[in-house]
Design a protein around this motif. Structure first.
Motif, PDB file in Angstrom:
ATOM      1  N   ASN A 260     -20.626  11.839  16.335  1.00  0.00           N
ATOM      2  CA  ASN A 260     -20.145  10.955  15.290  1.00  0.00           C
ATOM      3  C   ASN A 260     -19.208  10.018  15.676  1.00  0.00           C
ATOM      4  O   ASN A 260     -18.760   9.200  14.739  1.00  0.00           O
ATOM      5  CB  ASN A 260     -19.178  12.225  14.456  1.00  0.00           C
ATOM      6  CG  ASN A 260     -19.819  13.327  13.693  1.00  0.00           C
ATOM      7  OD1 ASN A 260     -20.253  12.983  12.656  1.00  0.00           O
ATOM      8  ND2 ASN A 260     -19.756  14.631  14.235  1.00  0.00           N
ATOM      9  N   ALA A 261     -19.382   9.713  17.121  1.00  0.00           N
ATOM     10  CA  ALA A 261     -18.447   8.409  17.440  1.00  0.00           C
ATOM     11  C   ALA A 261     -19.403   7.339  17.182  1.00  0.00           C
ATOM     12  O   ALA A 261     -20.615   7.325  17.345  1.00  0.00           O
ATOM     13  CB  ALA A 261     -18.170   8.693  18.916  1.00  0.00           C
ATOM     14  N   LYS A 262     -18.780   6.389  16.704  1.00  0.00           N
ATOM     15  CA  LYS A 262     -19.380   5.057  16.381  1.00  0.00           C
ATOM     16  C   LYS A 262     -18.952   4.100  17.475  1.00  0.00           C
ATOM     17  O   LYS A 262     -17.610   3.766  17.723  1.00  0.00           O
ATOM     18  CB  LYS A 262     -19.037   4.648  15.172  1.00  0.00           C
ATOM     19  CG  LYS A 262     -19.647   5.345  13.984  1.00  0.00           C
ATOM     20  CD  LYS A 262     -19.446   4.744  12.758  1.00  0.00           C
ATOM     21  CE  LYS A 262     -20.110   5.792  11.628  1.00  0.00           C
ATOM     22  NZ  LYS A 262     -19.549   5.346  10.128  1.00  0.00           N
ATOM     23  N   ARG A 263     -19.819   3.285  18.336  1.00  0.00           N
ATOM     24  CA  ARG A 263     -19.363   2.336  19.214  1.00  0.00           C
ATOM     25  C   ARG A 263     -19.756   0.982  18.845  1.00  0.00           C
ATOM     26  O   ARG A 263     -20.969   0.734  18.093  1.00  0.00           O
ATOM     27  CB  ARG A 263     -19.877   2.574  20.452  1.00  0.00           C
ATOM     28  CG  ARG A 263     -19.449   4.043  20.802  1.00  0.00           C
ATOM     29  CD  ARG A 263     -20.227   4.502  22.303  1.00  0.00           C
ATOM     30  NE  ARG A 263     -19.579   5.790  22.865  1.00  0.00           N
ATOM     31  CZ  ARG A 263     -20.408   6.804  22.270  1.00  0.00           C
ATOM     32  NH1 ARG A 263     -21.239   6.705  21.389  1.00  0.00           N
ATOM     33  NH2 ARG A 263     -19.892   8.001  22.547  1.00  0.00           N
TER      34      ARG A 263
ATOM     35  N   SER B  81     -10.076  17.252  23.446  1.00  0.00           N
ATOM     36  CA  SER B  81      -8.934  16.755  22.707  1.00  0.00           C
ATOM     37  C   SER B  81      -9.642  15.318  22.329  1.00  0.00           C
ATOM     38  O   SER B  81     -10.193  14.734  23.072  1.00  0.00           O
ATOM     39  CB  SER B  81      -7.751  16.607  23.626  1.00  0.00           C
ATOM     40  OG  SER B  81      -6.917  15.344  22.914  1.00  0.00           O
ATOM     41  N   VAL B  82      -9.317  15.225  20.965  1.00  0.00           N
ATOM     42  CA  VAL B  82     -10.127  13.770  20.228  1.00  0.00           C
ATOM     43  C   VAL B  82      -9.394  12.513  20.966  1.00  0.00           C
ATOM     44  O   VAL B  82     -10.133  11.725  21.361  1.00  0.00           O
ATOM     45  CB  VAL B  82      -9.828  13.788  18.943  1.00  0.00           C
ATOM     46  CG1 VAL B  82     -10.307  12.497  18.265  1.00  0.00           C
ATOM     47  CG2 VAL B  82     -10.490  14.842  18.075  1.00  0.00           C
ATOM     48  N   THR B  83      -7.991  12.749  21.223  1.00  0.00           N
ATOM     49  CA  THR B  83      -7.517  11.624  22.049  1.00  0.00           C
ATOM     50  C   THR B  83      -8.004  11.297  23.384  1.00  0.00           C
ATOM     51  O   THR B  83      -8.259  10.261  23.732  1.00  0.00           O
ATOM     52  CB  THR B  83      -5.847  11.725  21.877  1.00  0.00           C
ATOM     53  OG1 THR B  83      -5.625  11.853  20.511  1.00  0.00           O
ATOM     54  CG2 THR B  83      -5.321  10.442  22.305  1.00  0.00           C
TER      55      THR B  83
ATOM     56  N   ARG C 177      -9.006  12.243  11.721  1.00  0.00           N
ATOM     57  CA  ARG C 177      -9.165  12.754  10.207  1.00  0.00           C
ATOM     58  C   ARG C 177     -10.128  13.624   9.897  1.00  0.00           C
ATOM     59  O   ARG C 177     -10.100  14.536   9.099  1.00  0.00           O
ATOM     60  CB  ARG C 177      -9.248  11.474   9.338  1.00  0.00           C
ATOM     61  CG  ARG C 177      -7.977  10.854   9.048  1.00  0.00           C
ATOM     62  CD  ARG C 177      -8.228   9.822   7.851  1.00  0.00           C
ATOM     63  NE  ARG C 177      -7.316   8.798   8.156  1.00  0.00           N
ATOM     64  CZ  ARG C 177      -7.855   7.553   7.944  1.00  0.00           C
ATOM     65  NH1 ARG C 177      -8.837   7.339   7.297  1.00  0.00           N
ATOM     66  NH2 ARG C 177      -7.034   6.556   8.252  1.00  0.00           N
ATOM     67  N   LEU C 178     -11.402  13.370  10.558  1.00  0.00           N
ATOM     68  CA  LEU C 178     -12.483  14.246  10.392  1.00  0.00           C
ATOM     69  C   LEU C 178     -12.458  15.597  10.958  1.00  0.00           C
ATOM     70  O   LEU C 178     -12.907  16.687  10.285  1.00  0.00           O
ATOM     71  CB  LEU C 178     -13.809  13.500  11.136  1.00  0.00           C
ATOM     72  CG  LEU C 178     -15.172  13.901  10.754  1.00  0.00           C
ATOM     73  CD1 LEU C 178     -15.356  14.019   9.272  1.00  0.00           C
ATOM     74  CD2 LEU C 178     -16.295  13.247  11.742  1.00  0.00           C
ATOM     75  N   PHE C 179     -11.842  15.641  12.316  1.00  0.00           N
ATOM     76  CA  PHE C 179     -11.924  17.190  13.158  1.00  0.00           C
ATOM     77  C   PHE C 179     -10.585  17.629  13.400  1.00  0.00           C
ATOM     78  O   PHE C 179     -10.622  18.662  13.702  1.00  0.00           O
ATOM     79  CB  PHE C 179     -12.445  16.956  14.388  1.00  0.00           C
ATOM     80  CG  PHE C 179     -13.850  16.303  14.422  1.00  0.00           C
ATOM     81  CD1 PHE C 179     -14.884  17.392  13.799  1.00  0.00           C
ATOM     82  CD2 PHE C 179     -14.521  15.302  14.738  1.00  0.00           C
ATOM     83  CE1 PHE C 179     -16.174  17.014  13.616  1.00  0.00           C
ATOM     84  CE2 PHE C 179     -15.693  14.847  14.806  1.00  0.00           C
ATOM     85  CZ  PHE C 179     -16.825  15.809  14.143  1.00  0.00           C
ATOM     86  N   GLY C 180      -9.526  16.708  13.228  1.00  0.00           N
ATOM     87  CA  GLY C 180      -8.189  17.219  13.707  1.00  0.00           C
ATOM     88  C   GLY C 180      -7.786  16.976  15.222  1.00  0.00           C
ATOM     89  O   GLY C 180      -8.821  16.215  15.673  1.00  0.00           O
TER      90      GLY C 180
ATOM     91  N   ASP D 297      -8.834   2.138  18.415  1.00  0.00           N
ATOM     92  CA  ASP D 297      -7.862   3.291  17.723  1.00  0.00           C
ATOM     93  C   ASP D 297      -8.331   3.430  16.406  1.00  0.00           C
ATOM     94  O   ASP D 297      -8.016   4.614  15.846  1.00  0.00           O
ATOM     95  CB  ASP D 297      -6.501   2.316  17.613  1.00  0.00           C
ATOM     96  CG  ASP D 297      -5.695   2.246  18.894  1.00  0.00           C
ATOM     97  OD1 ASP D 297      -6.161   3.023  19.829  1.00  0.00           O
ATOM     98  OD2 ASP D 297      -4.963   1.089  19.064  1.00  0.00           O
ATOM     99  N   GLU D 298      -9.184   2.608  15.861  1.00  0.00           N
ATOM    100  CA  GLU D 298      -9.629   2.870  14.415  1.00  0.00           C
ATOM    101  C   GLU D 298     -10.409   3.881  14.340  1.00  0.00           C
ATOM    102  O   GLU D 298     -10.481   4.908  13.624  1.00  0.00           O
ATOM    103  CB  GLU D 298     -10.300   1.360  13.756  1.00  0.00           C
ATOM    104  CG  GLU D 298     -10.598   1.563  12.353  1.00  0.00           C
ATOM    105  CD  GLU D 298     -11.370   0.373  12.044  1.00  0.00           C
ATOM    106  OE1 GLU D 298     -12.367   0.313  11.385  1.00  0.00           O
ATOM    107  OE2 GLU D 298     -10.633  -0.711  12.233  1.00  0.00           O
ATOM    108  N   GLU D 299     -11.310   3.948  15.478  1.00  0.00           N
ATOM    109  CA  GLU D 299     -12.372   5.151  15.635  1.00  0.00           C
ATOM    110  C   GLU D 299     -11.818   6.360  15.967  1.00  0.00           C
ATOM    111  O   GLU D 299     -12.046   7.468  15.488  1.00  0.00           O
ATOM    112  CB  GLU D 299     -13.380   4.684  16.845  1.00  0.00           C
ATOM    113  CG  GLU D 299     -14.524   5.663  16.709  1.00  0.00           C
ATOM    114  CD  GLU D 299     -15.364   6.038  15.569  1.00  0.00           C
ATOM    115  OE1 GLU D 299     -16.066   7.037  15.606  1.00  0.00           O
ATOM    116  OE2 GLU D 299     -15.431   5.101  14.560  1.00  0.00           O
ATOM    117  N   GLU D 300     -10.513   6.254  16.756  1.00  0.00           N
ATOM    118  CA  GLU D 300      -9.847   7.421  16.993  1.00  0.00           C
ATOM    119  C   GLU D 300      -9.328   7.976  15.693  1.00  0.00           C
ATOM    120  O   GLU D 300      -9.163   9.267  15.698  1.00  0.00           O
ATOM    121  CB  GLU D 300      -8.912   7.083  17.891  1.00  0.00           C
ATOM    122  CG  GLU D 300      -8.043   8.605  18.452  1.00  0.00           C
ATOM    123  CD  GLU D 300      -6.877   8.147  19.402  1.00  0.00           C
ATOM    124  OE1 GLU D 300      -6.109   8.838  19.752  1.00  0.00           O
ATOM    125  OE2 GLU D 300      -6.918   6.853  20.267  1.00  0.00           O
TER     126      GLU D 300
END
Length: 61
Positions: free
Chosen positions: A53-56, A19-21, A39-42, A31-34
């Motif tokens: 793809n996660a940016k930290r 789950s992306v969340t 939007r990218l994956f659903g 929250d912005e990255e989430e």
């Protein structure tokens, strides 16, 4: 860290669906990255897709 023997490993380990969340909360993403990942994956994506793809933000700032 856990060692996995090659003969035990299977391709399902690399394609585990998250789950992306849940991924964002476990990896302390904001929250912005989430929202961007949603939007990218659903709502669901593979662990590999999310990690690449996660940016930290840097920890030193």
């Amino acid at each position: 860290m856990e060692r996995i023997e090659p003969e035990i490993a299977d391709s399902n380990m690399a394609t585990k669906v998250w789950s992306v969340t849940e991924f964002c909360s476990r990896h302390r993403l904001d929250d912005e990255e989430e929202t961007r990942l949603l939007r990218l994956f659903g709502p669901f994506a593979t662990a590999c897709e999310l990690m690449y793809n996660a940016k930290r933000a840097p920890k030193f700032r």
